[in-house]
Motif scaffolding. Structure first.
Motif, PDB file in Angstrom:
ATOM      1  N   PRO A  68       0.811  -1.221   0.000  1.00 40.19           N
ATOM      2  CA  PRO A  68       0.000   0.000   0.000  1.00 40.19           C
ATOM      3  C   PRO A  68       0.848   1.276   0.000  1.00 40.19           C
ATOM      4  CG  PRO A  68      -1.009  -1.626   1.426  1.00 40.19           C
ATOM      5  CD  PRO A  68       0.346  -2.176   1.017  1.00 40.19           C
ATOM      6  N   GLU A  69       1.989   1.247   0.679  1.00 41.26           N
ATOM      7  CA  GLU A  69       2.864   2.432   0.711  1.00 41.26           C
ATOM      8  C   GLU A  69       3.497   2.682  -0.658  1.00 41.26           C
ATOM      9  OE1 GLU A  69       2.113   0.741   4.567  1.00 41.26           O
ATOM     10  OE2 GLU A  69       3.150  -0.205   2.888  1.00 41.26           O
ATOM     11  N   GLU A  70       3.924   1.618  -1.331  1.00 39.56           N
ATOM     12  CA  GLU A  70       4.486   1.770  -2.679  1.00 39.56           C
ATOM     13  C   GLU A  70       3.419   2.264  -3.646  1.00 39.56           C
ATOM     14  OE1 GLU A  70       7.815  -1.814  -2.408  1.00 39.56           O
ATOM     15  OE2 GLU A  70       5.795  -2.244  -3.144  1.00 39.56           O
ATOM     16  N   GLN A  71       2.209   1.723  -3.498  1.00 37.42           N
ATOM     17  CA  GLN A  71       1.097   2.162  -4.341  1.00 37.42           C
ATOM     18  C   GLN A  71       0.855   3.662  -4.173  1.00 37.42           C
ATOM     19  OE1 GLN A  71      -3.009   1.616  -2.998  1.00 37.42           O
ATOM     20  NE2 GLN A  71      -3.264   0.306  -4.813  1.00 37.42           N
ATOM     21  N   GLU A  72       0.821   4.114  -2.935  1.00 35.25           N
ATOM     22  CA  GLU A  72       0.583   5.534  -2.660  1.00 35.25           C
ATOM     23  C   GLU A  72       1.655   6.396  -3.329  1.00 35.25           C
ATOM     24  OE1 GLU A  72      -0.143   8.540   1.126  1.00 35.25           O
ATOM     25  OE2 GLU A  72       0.463   6.472   1.509  1.00 35.25           O
ATOM     26  N   LEU A  73       2.916   5.979  -3.214  1.00 30.56           N
ATOM     27  CA  LEU A  73       4.010   6.729  -3.820  1.00 30.56           C
ATOM     28  C   LEU A  73       3.894   6.742  -5.350  1.00 30.56           C
ATOM     29  CD1 LEU A  73       6.645   8.300  -3.519  1.00 30.56           C
ATOM     30  CD2 LEU A  73       7.849   6.101  -3.602  1.00 30.56           C
ATOM     31  N   LYS A  74       3.675   5.562  -5.956  1.00 27.50           N
ATOM     32  CA  LYS A  74       3.561   5.492  -7.421  1.00 27.50           C
ATOM     33  C   LYS A  74       2.427   6.379  -7.918  1.00 27.50           C
ATOM     34  CE  LYS A  74       6.624   2.338  -8.775  1.00 27.50           C
ATOM     35  NZ  LYS A  74       7.718   2.699  -9.644  1.00 27.50           N
ATOM     36  N   CYS A  75       1.280   6.341  -7.233  1.00 26.33           N
ATOM     37  CA  CYS A  75       0.119   7.126  -7.659  1.00 26.33           C
ATOM     38  C   CYS A  75       0.358   8.621  -7.460  1.00 26.33           C
ATOM     39  CB  CYS A  75      -1.127   6.672  -6.910  1.00 26.33           C
ATOM     40  SG  CYS A  75      -1.660   5.001  -7.350  1.00 26.33           S
ATOM     41  N   LEU A  76       1.184   8.978  -6.502  1.00 28.14           N
ATOM     42  CA  LEU A  76       1.496  10.380  -6.246  1.00 28.14           C
ATOM     43  C   LEU A  76       2.467  10.937  -7.287  1.00 28.14           C
ATOM     44  CD1 LEU A  76       1.199  12.803  -4.280  1.00 28.14           C
ATOM     45  CD2 LEU A  76       3.200  11.896  -3.083  1.00 28.14           C
ATOM     46  N   VAL A  77       3.542  10.221  -7.558  1.00 26.80           N
ATOM     47  CA  VAL A  77       4.582  10.741  -8.449  1.00 26.80           C
ATOM     48  C   VAL A  77       4.297  10.494  -9.930  1.00 26.80           C
ATOM     49  CG1 VAL A  77       6.378  10.620  -6.682  1.00 26.80           C
ATOM     50  CG2 VAL A  77       6.083   8.723  -8.263  1.00 26.80           C
ATOM     51  N   ALA A  78       3.419   9.545 -10.234  1.00 28.16           N
ATOM     52  CA  ALA A  78       3.103   9.247 -11.639  1.00 28.16           C
ATOM     53  C   ALA A  78       1.600   9.002 -11.789  1.00 28.16           C
ATOM     54  CB  ALA A  78       3.907   8.049 -12.123  1.00 28.16           C
TER      55      ALA A  78
END
Length: 107
Positions: free
Chosen positions: A50-60
């Motif tokens: 979930p943390e990686e998902q949040e980062l990916k969705c934020l930056v891209a």
């Protein structure tokens, strides 16, 4: 601009990866599925934390979006392949692949 063919080539180049059919999608797995390729070859679903998902969705945000259901809350994330470069696709695949490794059982 990445394609379904790029995803298949890069995923199968990772150690231990096999391609199988999963419903109407091509699924790539080691011990478990880490990415599926949409039937049209234009999108893919990645298993991130979930943390990686949040980062990916934020930056891209133009490329990644959380799947809007319980699977999405577990980290499953849809990607629009045309909005990724090949290096971005490879990085996403390696990130998801790392979570699909066999776990060692404690004795």
């Amino acid at each position: 601009m990445a394609t379904g063919d790029d995803l298949r080539r890069l995923a199968l180049a990772l150690p231990g990866v096999e391609e199988q059919q999963h419903m109407d999608r091509a699924a790539f797995r080691v011990a478990r599925i880490f990415v599926t390729l949409g039937p049209d070859g234009k999108s893919a679903n990645f298993k991130f934390t979930p943390e990686e998902q949040e980062l990916k969705c934020l930056v891209a945000a133009n490329a990644f979006a959380a799947i809007p259901n319980g699977w999405g809350r577990q980290g499953w994330t849809q990607a629009t392949l045309a909005n990724l470069t090949e290096p971005e696709l490879e990085a996403a695949l390696r990130m998801a692949w790392a979570h699909a490794q066999p776990t060692r059982r404690k004795r």
